[in-house]
Design an enzyme around this catalytic site. Structure first.
Site, mmCIF file in Angstrom:
data_model
loop_
_atom_site.group_PDB
_atom_site.id
_atom_site.type_symbol
_atom_site.label_atom_id
_atom_site.label_comp_id
_atom_site.label_asym_id
_atom_site.label_seq_id
_atom_site.Cartn_x
_atom_site.Cartn_y
_atom_site.Cartn_z
ATOM 1 C CG ASN A 1 -37.335 -3.285 5.039
ATOM 2 O OD1 ASN A 1 -38.254 -2.781 5.656
ATOM 3 N ND2 ASN A 1 -36.469 -2.563 4.374
ATOM 4 N N GLY A 2 -33.882 -3.741 5.488
ATOM 5 C CA GLY A 2 -32.971 -3.094 6.429
ATOM 6 C C GLY A 2 -31.552 -3.270 5.955
ATOM 7 C CB CYS B 1 -36.552 -4.092 0.771
ATOM 8 S SG CYS B 1 -34.911 -3.927 0.082
ATOM 9 C CE1 TYR C 1 -40.345 10.062 -0.616
ATOM 10 C CE2 TYR C 1 -38.966 8.252 0.131
ATOM 11 C CZ TYR C 1 -39.568 8.942 -0.890
ATOM 12 O OH TYR C 1 -39.420 8.530 -2.177
ATOM 13 N N GLY D 1 -40.169 -0.445 -3.025
ATOM 14 C CA GLY D 1 -39.129 -0.957 -3.919
ATOM 15 C C GLY D 1 -39.678 -1.238 -5.288
HETATM 16 P P1 AMP Z 1 -33.384 15.383 -3.365
HETATM 17 O O1 AMP Z 1 -33.677 15.827 -4.760
HETATM 18 O O2 AMP Z 1 -32.167 14.505 -3.333
HETATM 19 O O3 AMP Z 1 -33.298 16.524 -2.402
HETATM 20 O O4 AMP Z 1 -34.557 14.428 -2.908
HETATM 21 C C1 AMP Z 1 -35.636 14.884 -2.156
HETATM 22 C C2 AMP Z 1 -36.915 14.296 -2.667
HETATM 23 O O5 AMP Z 1 -36.835 12.887 -2.724
HETATM 24 C C3 AMP Z 1 -38.094 14.632 -1.783
HETATM 25 O O6 AMP Z 1 -39.114 15.119 -2.624
HETATM 26 C C4 AMP Z 1 -38.501 13.340 -1.117
HETATM 27 O O7 AMP Z 1 -39.893 13.139 -1.228
HETATM 28 C C5 AMP Z 1 -37.782 12.261 -1.869
HETATM 29 N N1 AMP Z 1 -37.012 11.366 -0.986
HETATM 30 C C6 AMP Z 1 -36.619 11.554 0.277
HETATM 31 N N2 AMP Z 1 -35.905 10.499 0.734
HETATM 32 C C7 AMP Z 1 -35.838 9.621 -0.272
HETATM 33 C C8 AMP Z 1 -35.243 8.326 -0.437
HETATM 34 N N3 AMP Z 1 -34.576 7.728 0.557
HETATM 35 N N4 AMP Z 1 -35.387 7.714 -1.628
HETATM 36 C C9 AMP Z 1 -36.044 8.311 -2.640
HETATM 37 N N5 AMP Z 1 -36.627 9.520 -2.554
HETATM 38 C C10 AMP Z 1 -36.534 10.177 -1.392
#
Ligand code: AMP
Length: 431
Positions: free
Chosen positions: A95-96, A2, A234, A28
């Site tokens: 947030n958290g 968030c 990220y 978010g």
């Molecule tokens: P996945 O398809 O589950 O392996 O998601 C990896 C991709 O999602 C990467 O391209 C990251 O940029 C992005 N990503 C990493 N962590 C998150 C997160 N907590 N929420 C949403 N997207 C994420």
């Protein structure tokens, strides 16, 4: 995850909250909520621009706001939360994640408390009410000191705005001066864009109080400092700056160190936009392999758009290969992370279908092997591909020619220190 925002003593706090929350929209996209002076509120599913419209304008000189990610809830589940306590009325945006919130809620319910939502931060409202002080500020201080984390929080009463960070500082929080008053934001970049001055990172374990008396700071717990490494990898905006420095610069270094550690070879480097971009730039500079736009990103596919359920289909619509760039090339794809593996599997497939000769994958973070109990929405343990499979098996699963991750030491080197929470990467959880 968030984003949270606050405004104290500035005209038109509605529009200021709009601008800060817009700068935090990446944190978010599912709901937007604000509470303005006098506890007037607006909470709806949707993006900031869909909720904080001209038509919905609320007048006032102070307020707090929240953008929420990851869960779909009823309107009652949208933050900020409000409650009438024995110390007066409070609004809270958080947030958290409080890992033991359920246990705390259960124990409060057994003592007669009634909860309106399943949101962790409702626990704070109960603690404030139960605190053995009549003074609201002392009651907040007491409540914060009882919960080790993870929270960055803004609290609005009828006489003050409080911004606080847990003693580990898992989540970021900043304040700055603006037009004779103060503004608060999860990331400094949203305050810089606003034109705020003297932007300051709130020290973990400290609460900052904005009131008619000006600004005051109170330490409620010893600073431990375990900032979330994933904010650097990220989550945060590249133009944001935390304790160890700028996010883009850190990702750029992660990319460079990934090359140093892996010595991957290829014809072109392809960034996965947007979060893989800075790392790919760093990798390209270090390796002297040219960076190319092999995958275009459709920026107009928001969460609000009616999306297919299937994640492969979503990725296909979001990332579009340019065959003229990748055909007959050995490509090195750089992304920030692999969580479940769905994204990378689809990317490799699309690049192969577009004629790439070899598809090598470089990830500028270490393998994600554990879930995050502190507010990053990573999957459950058994859904994390690196928790379930060895590197060779992941290579097979995503059908890549090669796969390299950054080491944990490489990550620390890139960020510039080790007072970090690396729980999802090494299972060493601070709380
Ligand atoms: P996945 O398809 O589950 O392996 O998601 C990896 C991709 O999602 C990467 O391209 C990251 O940029 C992005 N990503 C990493 N962590 C998150 C997160 N907590 N929420 C949403 N997207 C994420």
């Amino acid at each position: 995850m968030c984003g949270i925002a606050g405004v104290w003593n500035v005209d038109d706090s509605y529009n200021i909250l709009h601008d800060i929350l817009l700068g935090l929209q990446h944190r978010g996209q599912e709901s937007t909520g604000i509470v303005i002076e006098g506890f007037k509120f607006l909470k709806m599913q949707g993006l900031v621009s869909q909720v904080l419209t001209k038509e919905n304008y609320i007048n006032g000189r102070s307020g707090i706001g929240h953008v929420r990610y990851s869960t779909f809830g009823e309107n009652s589940e949208i933050q900020p939360l409000m409650g009438l306590t024995s110390k007066g009325k409070f609004a809270i945006a958080h947030n958290g994640n409080i890992p033991d919130a359920k246990i705390r809620m259960k124990s409060l319910v057994e003592k007669g408390a009634v909860f309106n939502t399943t949101i962790d931060s409702e626990v704070f409202l109960h603690y404030i009410s139960l605190a053995p002080y009549s003074d609201p500020k002392l009651s907040i201080q007491w409540s914060l000191s009882r919960i080790p984390g993870a929270y960055s929080i803004v609290i609005l009463t009828d006489s003050m705005l409080i911004a606080a960070r847990d003693s580990y500082g898992f989540r970021p929080l900043f304040y700055g001066k603006f037009k004779g008053g103060f503004v608060v934001s999860s990331e400094d970049s949203a305050l810089t864009a606003l034109g705020a001055k003297e932007i300051t990172e709130i020290v973990p374990g400290e609460m900052v109080i904005f009131s008619d008396m000006g600004l005051d700071k109170v330490k409620f717990a010893t600073t431990k400092m375990r900032f979330c490494a994933f904010e650097y990898i990220y989550f945060s905006r590249p133009d944001s700056n935390f304790y160890y420095g700028n996010v883009h610069k850190a990702r750029f270094k992660m990319g460079g160190i990934l090359y140093r550690e892996s010595q991957m070879t290829g014809d072109i480097v392809i960034p996965i936009l947007d979060s893989g971009f800075s790392g790919a730039l760093g990798f390209s500079l270090a390796s002297k392999i040219p960076i190319e736009l092999g995958l275009m990103r459709n920026r107009y596919l928001g969460r609000s758009f009616i999306m297919p359920e299937n994640r492969e289909e979503i990725i296909k619509r979001k990332l579009i290969p340019i065959p003229q760039v990748v055909k007959n090339k050995e490509v090195i794809v750089i992304d920030d992370s692999i969580v479940r593996g769905t994204t990378m599997k689809q990317i490799v497939k699309m690049l192969r279908e577009s004629g790439a000769k070899k598809v090598k994958v470089g990830i500028h973070s270490p393998p994600v092997i554990g879930p995050c109990p502190y507010g990053i929405d990573t999957s459950r343990k058994n859904e994390l591909i690196a928790n379930q499979k060895e590197i060779e098996e992941i290579i097979k699963e995503i059908n890549a020619d090669e796969l390299y991750y950054l080491s944990i030491d490489g990550l620390k080197e890139a960020i510039g220190g080790d007072k970090l929470c690396l729980g999802c990467l090494n299972l060493n959880y601070p709380i």
